[in-house]
Design a protein around this motif. Structure first.
Motif, PDB file in Angstrom:
ATOM      1  N   ALA A 124       9.751   0.549 -13.374  1.00 28.80           N
ATOM      2  CA  ALA A 124       8.453   0.552 -14.047  1.00 28.80           C
ATOM      3  C   ALA A 124       8.288  -0.709 -14.901  1.00 28.80           C
ATOM      4  O   ALA A 124       7.222  -1.335 -14.908  1.00 28.80           O
ATOM      5  CB  ALA A 124       8.304   1.809 -14.895  1.00 28.80           C
ATOM      6  N   LYS A 125       9.336  -1.092 -15.619  1.00 30.48           N
ATOM      7  CA  LYS A 125       9.276  -2.299 -16.443  1.00 30.48           C
ATOM      8  C   LYS A 125       9.068  -3.537 -15.579  1.00 30.48           C
ATOM      9  O   LYS A 125       8.336  -4.464 -15.956  1.00 30.48           O
ATOM     10  CB  LYS A 125      10.544  -2.432 -17.277  1.00 30.48           C
ATOM     11  N   SER A 126       9.717  -3.578 -14.422  1.00 32.13           N
ATOM     12  CA  SER A 126       9.569  -4.729 -13.542  1.00 32.13           C
ATOM     13  C   SER A 126       8.145  -4.820 -12.997  1.00 32.13           C
ATOM     14  O   SER A 126       7.551  -5.911 -12.966  1.00 32.13           O
ATOM     15  CB  SER A 126      10.576  -4.620 -12.388  1.00 32.13           C
ATOM     16  N   ILE A 127       7.589  -3.678 -12.595  1.00 29.42           N
ATOM     17  CA  ILE A 127       6.211  -3.676 -12.099  1.00 29.42           C
ATOM     18  C   ILE A 127       5.242  -4.072 -13.204  1.00 29.42           C
ATOM     19  O   ILE A 127       4.264  -4.794 -12.964  1.00 29.42           O
ATOM     20  CB  ILE A 127       5.850  -2.289 -11.522  1.00 29.42           C
ATOM     21  N   ALA A 128       5.500  -3.602 -14.428  1.00 31.64           N
ATOM     22  CA  ALA A 128       4.591  -3.848 -15.547  1.00 31.64           C
ATOM     23  C   ALA A 128       4.519  -5.314 -15.952  1.00 31.64           C
ATOM     24  O   ALA A 128       3.666  -5.690 -16.762  1.00 31.64           O
ATOM     25  CB  ALA A 128       5.008  -2.991 -16.742  1.00 31.64           C
ATOM     26  N   ARG A 129       5.390  -6.166 -15.387  1.00 35.53           N
ATOM     27  CA  ARG A 129       5.283  -7.609 -15.650  1.00 35.53           C
ATOM     28  C   ARG A 129       4.012  -8.188 -15.034  1.00 35.53           C
ATOM     29  O   ARG A 129       3.496  -9.213 -15.497  1.00 35.53           O
ATOM     30  CB  ARG A 129       6.496  -8.347 -15.076  1.00 35.53           C
ATOM     31  N   THR A 130       3.504  -7.551 -13.997  1.00 32.71           N
ATOM     32  CA  THR A 130       2.329  -8.056 -13.281  1.00 32.71           C
ATOM     33  C   THR A 130       1.056  -7.657 -14.010  1.00 32.71           C
ATOM     34  O   THR A 130       0.911  -6.506 -14.442  1.00 32.71           O
ATOM     35  CB  THR A 130       2.306  -7.488 -11.849  1.00 32.71           C
ATOM     36  N   PRO A 131       0.098  -8.551 -14.156  1.00 29.77           N
ATOM     37  CA  PRO A 131      -1.152  -8.225 -14.847  1.00 29.77           C
ATOM     38  C   PRO A 131      -1.889  -7.049 -14.207  1.00 29.77           C
ATOM     39  O   PRO A 131      -1.826  -6.829 -12.985  1.00 29.77           O
ATOM     40  CB  PRO A 131      -1.964  -9.519 -14.732  1.00 29.77           C
ATOM     41  N   LEU A 132      -2.604  -6.301 -15.045  1.00 31.65           N
ATOM     42  CA  LEU A 132      -3.276  -5.080 -14.609  1.00 31.65           C
ATOM     43  C   LEU A 132      -4.263  -5.333 -13.472  1.00 31.65           C
ATOM     44  O   LEU A 132      -4.319  -4.581 -12.502  1.00 31.65           O
ATOM     45  CB  LEU A 132      -3.990  -4.449 -15.808  1.00 31.65           C
ATOM     46  N   SER A 133      -5.056  -6.390 -13.574  1.00 32.83           N
ATOM     47  CA  SER A 133      -6.069  -6.639 -12.543  1.00 32.83           C
ATOM     48  C   SER A 133      -5.432  -6.877 -11.182  1.00 32.83           C
ATOM     49  O   SER A 133      -5.965  -6.432 -10.148  1.00 32.83           O
ATOM     50  CB  SER A 133      -6.930  -7.850 -12.940  1.00 32.83           C
ATOM     51  N   ILE A 134      -4.302  -7.554 -11.159  1.00 36.24           N
ATOM     52  CA  ILE A 134      -3.619  -7.815  -9.888  1.00 36.24           C
ATOM     53  C   ILE A 134      -3.073  -6.515  -9.300  1.00 36.24           C
ATOM     54  O   ILE A 134      -3.214  -6.241  -8.097  1.00 36.24           O
ATOM     55  CB  ILE A 134      -2.498  -8.849 -10.086  1.00 36.24           C
ATOM     56  N   THR A 183      -4.182  -3.521  -9.779  1.00 36.27           N
ATOM     57  CA  THR A 183      -5.309  -2.687  -9.332  1.00 36.27           C
ATOM     58  C   THR A 183      -5.797  -3.105  -7.953  1.00 36.27           C
ATOM     59  O   THR A 183      -6.003  -2.269  -7.060  1.00 36.27           O
ATOM     60  CB  THR A 183      -6.463  -2.774 -10.348  1.00 36.27           C
ATOM     61  N   LEU A 184      -5.978  -4.413  -7.758  1.00 35.13           N
ATOM     62  CA  LEU A 184      -6.487  -4.890  -6.472  1.00 35.13           C
ATOM     63  C   LEU A 184      -5.461  -4.695  -5.362  1.00 35.13           C
ATOM     64  O   LEU A 184      -5.823  -4.371  -4.218  1.00 35.13           O
ATOM     65  CB  LEU A 184      -6.897  -6.352  -6.584  1.00 35.13           C
ATOM     66  N   LYS A 185      -4.172  -4.881  -5.658  1.00 33.35           N
ATOM     67  CA  LYS A 185      -3.141  -4.649  -4.654  1.00 33.35           C
ATOM     68  C   LYS A 185      -3.126  -3.175  -4.230  1.00 33.35           C
ATOM     69  O   LYS A 185      -3.026  -2.860  -3.037  1.00 33.35           O
ATOM     70  CB  LYS A 185      -1.764  -5.040  -5.210  1.00 33.35           C
ATOM     71  N   LYS A 186      -3.219  -2.279  -5.213  1.00 33.95           N
ATOM     72  CA  LYS A 186      -3.211  -0.850  -4.903  1.00 33.95           C
ATOM     73  C   LYS A 186      -4.423  -0.472  -4.054  1.00 33.95           C
ATOM     74  O   LYS A 186      -4.289   0.258  -3.065  1.00 33.95           O
ATOM     75  CB  LYS A 186      -3.186  -0.034  -6.194  1.00 33.95           C
ATOM     76  N   GLU A 187      -5.590  -0.954  -4.431  1.00 32.05           N
ATOM     77  CA  GLU A 187      -6.805  -0.645  -3.675  1.00 32.05           C
ATOM     78  C   GLU A 187      -6.694  -1.124  -2.234  1.00 32.05           C
ATOM     79  O   GLU A 187      -7.118  -0.421  -1.300  1.00 32.05           O
ATOM     80  CB  GLU A 187      -8.021  -1.275  -4.344  1.00 32.05           C
ATOM     81  N   ALA A 188      -6.144  -2.296  -2.025  1.00 34.79           N
ATOM     82  CA  ALA A 188      -6.050  -2.849  -0.671  1.00 34.79           C
ATOM     83  C   ALA A 188      -5.173  -1.979   0.227  1.00 34.79           C
ATOM     84  O   ALA A 188      -5.521  -1.696   1.375  1.00 34.79           O
ATOM     85  CB  ALA A 188      -5.501  -4.273  -0.746  1.00 34.79           C
ATOM     86  N   ILE A 189      -4.033  -1.547  -0.314  1.00 37.28           N
ATOM     87  CA  ILE A 189      -3.136  -0.709   0.499  1.00 37.28           C
ATOM     88  C   ILE A 189      -3.720   0.683   0.693  1.00 37.28           C
ATOM     89  O   ILE A 189      -3.621   1.273   1.786  1.00 37.28           O
ATOM     90  CB  ILE A 189      -1.739  -0.657  -0.149  1.00 37.28           C
ATOM     91  N   ASN A 190      -4.353   1.224  -0.345  1.00 37.10           N
ATOM     92  CA  ASN A 190      -4.966   2.548  -0.226  1.00 37.10           C
ATOM     93  C   ASN A 190      -6.035   2.581   0.858  1.00 37.10           C
ATOM     94  O   ASN A 190      -6.209   3.590   1.546  1.00 37.10           O
ATOM     95  CB  ASN A 190      -5.585   2.977  -1.559  1.00 37.10           C
ATOM     96  N   ARG A 191      -6.763   1.497   1.002  1.00 37.27           N
ATOM     97  CA  ARG A 191      -7.824   1.465   2.015  1.00 37.27           C
ATOM     98  C   ARG A 191      -7.258   1.682   3.415  1.00 37.27           C
ATOM     99  O   ARG A 191      -7.888   2.322   4.257  1.00 37.27           O
ATOM    100  CB  ARG A 191      -8.561   0.121   1.954  1.00 37.27           C
ATOM    101  N   VAL A 192      -6.073   1.157   3.652  1.00 37.16           N
ATOM    102  CA  VAL A 192      -5.453   1.348   4.962  1.00 37.16           C
ATOM    103  C   VAL A 192      -5.214   2.837   5.216  1.00 37.16           C
ATOM    104  O   VAL A 192      -5.564   3.372   6.268  1.00 37.16           O
ATOM    105  CB  VAL A 192      -4.125   0.569   5.052  1.00 37.16           C
ATOM    106  N   ALA A 193      -4.605   3.515   4.233  1.00 39.92           N
ATOM    107  CA  ALA A 193      -4.324   4.943   4.390  1.00 39.92           C
ATOM    108  C   ALA A 193      -5.609   5.750   4.514  1.00 39.92           C
ATOM    109  O   ALA A 193      -5.675   6.721   5.289  1.00 39.92           O
ATOM    110  CB  ALA A 193      -3.494   5.444   3.210  1.00 39.92           C
ATOM    111  N   GLU A 194      -6.642   5.361   3.783  1.00 37.60           N
ATOM    112  CA  GLU A 194      -7.897   6.103   3.851  1.00 37.60           C
ATOM    113  C   GLU A 194      -8.599   5.878   5.187  1.00 37.60           C
ATOM    114  O   GLU A 194      -9.208   6.807   5.741  1.00 37.60           O
ATOM    115  CB  GLU A 194      -8.798   5.710   2.679  1.00 37.60           C
ATOM    116  N   LEU A 195      -8.502   4.669   5.733  1.00 38.76           N
ATOM    117  CA  LEU A 195      -9.058   4.428   7.065  1.00 38.76           C
ATOM    118  C   LEU A 195      -8.319   5.238   8.128  1.00 38.76           C
ATOM    119  O   LEU A 195      -8.893   5.609   9.156  1.00 38.76           O
ATOM    120  CB  LEU A 195      -8.994   2.937   7.405  1.00 38.76           C
ATOM    121  N   GLN A 196      -7.061   5.536   7.875  1.00 38.11           N
ATOM    122  CA  GLN A 196      -6.275   6.362   8.789  1.00 38.11           C
ATOM    123  C   GLN A 196      -6.535   7.856   8.593  1.00 38.11           C
ATOM    124  O   GLN A 196      -5.964   8.673   9.311  1.00 38.11           O
ATOM    125  CB  GLN A 196      -4.791   6.053   8.609  1.00 38.11           C
TER     126      GLN A 196
END
Length: 272
Positions: free
Chosen positions: A202-212, A214-227
């Motif tokens: 969790a600490k390692s992931i939290a190094r990345t800015p929130l906006s980045i 969020t957009l990474k999560k949305e992009a991957i989620n779209r794949v699963a939702e299209l499926q």
């Protein structure tokens, strides 16, 4: 100010929000109150600057799934309800899990001990699932009082044949290592290392800015939702509401009300 809860513990520190399911005397079974409080906490966290959310369980289990014991406030399984009301109730659970799925930051589930039935839904909708190697995981309860609400979601991550095994064989269990090899979980670690490993991740992931994030999560989620992930989740609620009307399931519900959950499971195992 963060909200107060009766069935959850919330700790926020260093851009990480840690939610602990806190009904250890009931193996953190998902009661009406806990589900409601999970909805509230995710609404609250959507307005914070946290970059990672972790969900874990207090005591000796992550969660035993939906609380179906006859003395529970949860009345969806051991009691009779109108089929549309039953379906809508389960769809409301899916709406809660979608808050987790669509939350703007990564959500990690840290699984130890038992993770049963409805609790596995929560994990499927999280972004990363880290399990103890000796965790005990089951997609269906030990007594077949429904079917179709949970297992279809397993098919999206494990494939249909493994989902069918977990669904057809009531209470079929796998360990954490198997859950990883099947694709249901992300990583397995020794039980004693689970919390420290998840904290480090969790600490390692939290190094990345929130906006980045969020957009990474949305992009991957779209794949699963299209499926079809969201449609599959809603179909499950409709199938389960239908199965709850069958004479066989109603007889098992009556057995739970009359004898208690443990005795009803024992009677089911003896008679089959």
């Amino acid at each position: 100010m963060s909200p107060k809860f009766e069935t959850l513990i919330l700790d926020e520190n260093e851009n990480i929000a840690w939610i602990t399911l806190n009904r250890p005397s009931r193996l953190n079974a998902l009661s009406d109150m806990m589900l409601s409080e999970l909805s509230v906490v995710f609404d609250y966290l959507a307005s914070t600057e946290n970059r990672v959310i972790v969900i874990s369980g207090a005591g000796r289990a992550f969660s035993a799934g939906y609380d179906i014991a006859p003395d529970s406030e949860e009345v969806g399984y051991a009691h009779t309800r109108h089929p549309v009301e039953d379906r809508n109730r389960q769809l409301s659970n899916i709406d809660l899990f979608m808050k987790i799925w669509r939350h703007p930051v990564p959500v990690i589930t840290a699984v130890h001990g038992y993770c049963m039935a409805g609790a596995t839904q929560l994990c499927v909708f999280s972004d990363i699932t880290i399990v103890a190697e000796d965790a005990v995981i089951a997609a269906s309860p030990a007594i077949p009082i429904g079917g179709g609400f949970i297992s279809p979601l397993w098919a999206t991550v494990t494939g249909p044949k493994r989902a069918k095994l977990m669904s057809f064989d009531a209470g079929h269990r796998i360990d954490g290592m198997t859950a990883v090899s099947w694709g249901w979980a992300t990583q397995a670690v020794p039980a004693d290392d689970l919390i420290s490993h998840v904290k480090s991740l969790a600490k390692s992931i939290a190094r990345t800015p929130l906006s980045i994030l969020t957009l990474k999560k949305e992009a991957i989620n779209r794949v699963a939702e299209l499926q079809g992930l969201v449609s599959i989740a809603r179909i499950g609620a409709e199938t389960d509401a239908l199965l709850h009307l069958t004479p066989e399931v109603q007889a098992l519900q009556e057995s739970i009300k009359t004898h208690g959950l443990k005795a009803a499971i024992a009677k089911f195992n003896e008679s089959n």
